[in-house]
Motif scaffolding. Structure first.
Motif, PDB file in Angstrom:
ATOM      1  N   LEU A  82      36.748  42.726  33.153  1.00 59.90           N
ATOM      2  CA  LEU A  82      36.353  42.979  34.536  1.00 59.90           C
ATOM      3  C   LEU A  82      36.297  41.743  35.419  1.00 59.90           C
ATOM      4  CD1 LEU A  82      33.647  45.698  33.894  1.00 59.90           C
ATOM      5  CD2 LEU A  82      36.012  46.018  34.560  1.00 59.90           C
ATOM      6  N   ARG A  83      36.167  40.557  34.854  1.00 53.98           N
ATOM      7  CA  ARG A  83      36.132  39.370  35.704  1.00 53.98           C
ATOM      8  C   ARG A  83      37.435  38.590  35.625  1.00 53.98           C
ATOM      9  NH1 ARG A  83      30.274  36.616  35.145  1.00 53.98           N
ATOM     10  NH2 ARG A  83      31.064  35.248  36.766  1.00 53.98           N
ATOM     11  N   LYS A  84      38.424  39.211  34.998  1.00 52.53           N
ATOM     12  CA  LYS A  84      39.714  38.539  34.885  1.00 52.53           C
ATOM     13  C   LYS A  84      40.749  39.304  35.701  1.00 52.53           C
ATOM     14  CE  LYS A  84      38.934  37.889  30.007  1.00 52.53           C
ATOM     15  NZ  LYS A  84      39.427  38.648  28.859  1.00 52.53           N
ATOM     16  N   PRO A  85      41.803  38.602  36.134  1.00 48.51           N
ATOM     17  CA  PRO A  85      42.827  39.334  36.888  1.00 48.51           C
ATOM     18  C   PRO A  85      43.758  40.136  35.980  1.00 48.51           C
ATOM     19  CG  PRO A  85      43.371  36.997  36.735  1.00 48.51           C
ATOM     20  CD  PRO A  85      42.080  37.183  35.993  1.00 48.51           C
ATOM     21  N   THR A  86      43.509  40.113  34.658  1.00 46.46           N
ATOM     22  CA  THR A  86      44.391  40.835  33.726  1.00 46.46           C
ATOM     23  C   THR A  86      44.194  42.343  33.876  1.00 46.46           C
ATOM     24  OG1 THR A  86      42.646  40.663  32.108  1.00 46.46           O
ATOM     25  CG2 THR A  86      44.418  39.031  31.961  1.00 46.46           C
ATOM     26  N   LEU A 109      33.646  45.939  41.289  1.00 38.68           N
ATOM     27  CA  LEU A 109      32.919  45.310  40.189  1.00 38.68           C
ATOM     28  C   LEU A 109      33.291  43.836  40.127  1.00 38.68           C
ATOM     29  CD1 LEU A 109      33.788  47.950  37.419  1.00 38.68           C
ATOM     30  CD2 LEU A 109      31.765  47.934  38.868  1.00 38.68           C
ATOM     31  N   TYR A 110      32.283  42.972  40.112  1.00 34.29           N
ATOM     32  CA  TYR A 110      32.496  41.526  40.023  1.00 34.29           C
ATOM     33  C   TYR A 110      33.516  41.032  41.059  1.00 34.29           C
ATOM     34  CZ  TYR A 110      30.241  42.055  35.455  1.00 34.29           C
ATOM     35  OH  TYR A 110      29.382  42.353  34.433  1.00 34.29           O
ATOM     36  N   GLY A 111      33.502  41.625  42.228  1.00 32.23           N
ATOM     37  CA  GLY A 111      34.389  41.166  43.297  1.00 32.23           C
ATOM     38  C   GLY A 111      35.789  41.759  43.253  1.00 32.23           C
ATOM     39  N   ASN A 112      36.071  42.670  42.318  1.00 25.29           N
ATOM     40  CA  ASN A 112      37.396  43.305  42.273  1.00 25.29           C
ATOM     41  C   ASN A 112      37.275  44.793  42.601  1.00 25.29           C
ATOM     42  OD1 ASN A 112      38.715  40.950  41.305  1.00 25.29           O
ATOM     43  ND2 ASN A 112      37.916  41.389  39.265  1.00 25.29           N
TER      44      ASN A 112
END
Ligand SMILES: O=c1[nH]cnc2c1ncn2[C@@H]1O[C@H](COP(=O)(O)OP(=O)(O)O)[C@@H](O)[C@H]1O
Ligand SMILES: [Ca+2]
Length: 542
Positions: free
Chosen positions: A234-238, A272-275
């Motif tokens: 969730l905090r990765k762009p993957t 979520l988490y900025g995404n």
């Protein structure tokens, strides 16, 4: 709501103010702020130079004390900072979620480090307890029994969670498709069951937060959050992992699609988490594996031409040699289909073990005759094309793991299922003496249903079959909706990415120490240099 301190990790903003000041003391410039030319001014034209003995100012006790104070000040500052930021002995917080499923209830206890609750992957499963007996929806005729059934596992939770944390530990109960069906069938009975579990949970020293029936969308979405939280996606762009959940009474599919979501009911937006995420989700009520078995047997009973005599129901989804008398009521005791009038109360369920015919019979429970969208799964439900990797858990995992089919190609899976279904019942029982016969007898059916649901229903192909990972746990935590539900209700997944410290604690301490040492060394160097300069200045003056 539970007390959840949104304790974002403390961030120290150090402002290093640069000291403005001219390095004084250089030869022939200023002395004590007075131009040397003035300090040594000619007194009344007297050409005799006085023997001025200038004392080195750095040797004055006041200056020495001052420098010592600065050094001690810096050391104190660093020490305080180190102590302030030293990780305290790990303090954990806890949360309890009861998964009141159609077949049984499980109690999940989660724990997380108190000061890190907004980080992904921080919440872990500490313990699970399976409530004895059936799901809470089976207590419709005896609602009080539902509450009582939870006691053993809740007592265990009291032991597992430190007593001083009890009062702040939230407890949530979420009921799924079994209770959805009971509500459809008998609303007051479902209310009574919920009141009973509420009364029971309130007797515990925890912070009771409610018992309710989850919607199918919530069940799908929270399952998706769980697997992606645990995978730290969730905090990765993957990319994210799609979620496939198979229960006894309903099944969910949830993923981020590549194409537009054509039906409002199937769309959920999250930040979520900025995404931002736009999820496709659908829950098929009555398409859990236990309900589909009823649908499929009901369909076979319905199509039996002669209902006046004792029926021998020949079932290709059961092993050859399987032969058991069952009640008609046990098949039709569901709001998922209409009852068929039959003369006899019982029938004989006879296995024939034919995989191809089994799949044909299962296909009949999917209505593919209409689709008001550009593409559908079945029953006129919109489905965008499946994309990316999927985690398939709950009964998807139990069944495929039992059948040893979690790592095979599509063709191999099919082939192994064919062989398994045609294996005589006697041999199956011999090979698995410790498994309950009810479960054991249904694996051929369940495996075939899973394959058919994934291929015909969700349109997975032999090419992307291995994008489906059959999983039970990620790390120590079970895949399922419960963790996502708790994370959401305790606000542990912020919409915006929480600030993280500039550097890890160890790095910060090292940096501060080195930096203060550097300042001390620089001060010493300045002192030496200034001493030398003032000495040579004195020499010049003398
Ligand atoms: O060890 C197992 N082997 C096979 N199936 C299992 C095992 N443990 C649980 N299950 C099945 O998983 C399903 C769990 O469904 P659940 O009770 O969560 O219903 P729901 O999600 O539809 O409300 C049930 O069909 C249950 O029989
Ligand atoms: Ca479930």
């Amino acid at each position: 709501m539970p007390k959840t301190e949104a304790s974002a990790p403390g961030r120290i903003c150090m402002q290093l103010t640069r000291a403005h000041g001219t390095a004084s003391g250089s030869k022939g410039s200023h002395y004590k702020g007075i131009p040397l030319s003035l300090a040594l001014s000619d007194t009344g034209g007297n050409t005799h130079m006085p023997d001025v003995k200038v004392k080195n100012p750095w040797h004055r006790p006041v200056v020495i004390v001052l420098v010592a104070f600065i050094a001690v000040g810096i050391i104190t500052m660093v020490s305080i900072s180190v102590v302030q930021h030293k990780p305290l002995p790990q303090k954990y917080k806890y949360g309890i979620v009861l998964d009141a499923g159609s077949s049984h209830t499980s109690v999940f206890i989660y724990q997380w480090p108190a000061e890190k609750e907004n980080n992904t992957g921080m919440v872990q499963q500490l313990h699970t307890c399976n409530v004895k007996g059936k799901g809470i929806s089976s207590y419709s005729a005896n609602p009080n029994g539902a509450g009582t059934s939870l006691q053993e596992c809740m007592d265990e939770a009291k032991q597992k969670i430190p007593a001083h944390r009890h009062s702040e530990t939230p407890v949530y109960l979420g009921a799924t498709a079994g209770m959805r069906l009971l509500k459809m069938e008998d609303d007051p009975a479902s209310e009574k069951v919920l009141v009973s579990v509420e009364r029971s949970l309130k007797t515990y020293p925890f912070s009771y937060q409610g018992a309710r029936i989850l919607s199918g969308q919530e069940e799908g979405a929270f399952g998706w959050i769980t697997v992606n939280y645990l995978n730290e996606n969730l905090r990765k762009p993957t990319g994210t992992l799609g979620a496939l959940d198979l229960g006894g009474a309903s099944t969910q599919i949830t993923f981020v699609p590549q194409q537009e979501i054509e039906s409002y009911d199937n769309s959920i937006d999250f930040r979520l988490y900025g995404n931002d995420y736009q999820l496709y989700t659908h829950s098929f009520l009555c398409y859990g594996k236990d309900q589909v078995l009823k649908l499929s047997m009901g369909e076979k009973l319905r199509s039996t031409p002669d209902k006046t005599h004792h029926i021998e129901l020949k079932d290709p989804c059961f092993h050859p040699g399987y032969n058991l008398s069952k009640t008609v009521q046990s098949v039709f005791d569901t709001p998922c289909m209409q009852t068929v009038n039959m003369q006899n109360e019982t029938f004989t369920h006879v296995g024939t073990g034919n995989w191809v015919q089994c799949q044909e019979s299962i296909r009949k429970v999917f209505n593919t005759s209409h689709c008001p969208y550009s593409s559908c799964s079945f029953n006129g439900v919109f489905l965008p094309s499946v994309d990316g990797n999927f985690g398939a858990f709950s009964a998807f995992y139990f069944v495929m793991d039992f059948l040893n089919l979690t790592n095979d190609s599509f063709d191999k899976t099919k082939q192994k299922l064919m062989t398994y279904c045609s294996t005589p019942w006697k041999k199956i029982v011999e090979n698995h003496p410790r498994i309950k016969e009810k479960y054991l007898s249904e694996y051929c059916f369940a495996g075939t249903y899973i394959l058919t649901l994934l291929e015909d229903g969700y349109k997975f192909t032999p090419e992307n079959w291995n994008d489906i990972k059959f999983i039970k746990k990620i790390g120590d935590s079970d895949a399922g909706w419960t963790l996502g539900y708790m994370l959401n209700l305790t606000n542990m997944i912020p919409a915006e990415d929480p600030d993280t410290p500039l550097m890890p604690h160890g790095g910060y301490v090292t940096f501060m120490l080195l930096f203060s040492l550097l300042i001390v060394v620089l001060l010493l160097m300045a002192y030496m240099y200034f001493r030398r300069s003032t000495r040579s200045g004195q020499k010049d003056i003398v």
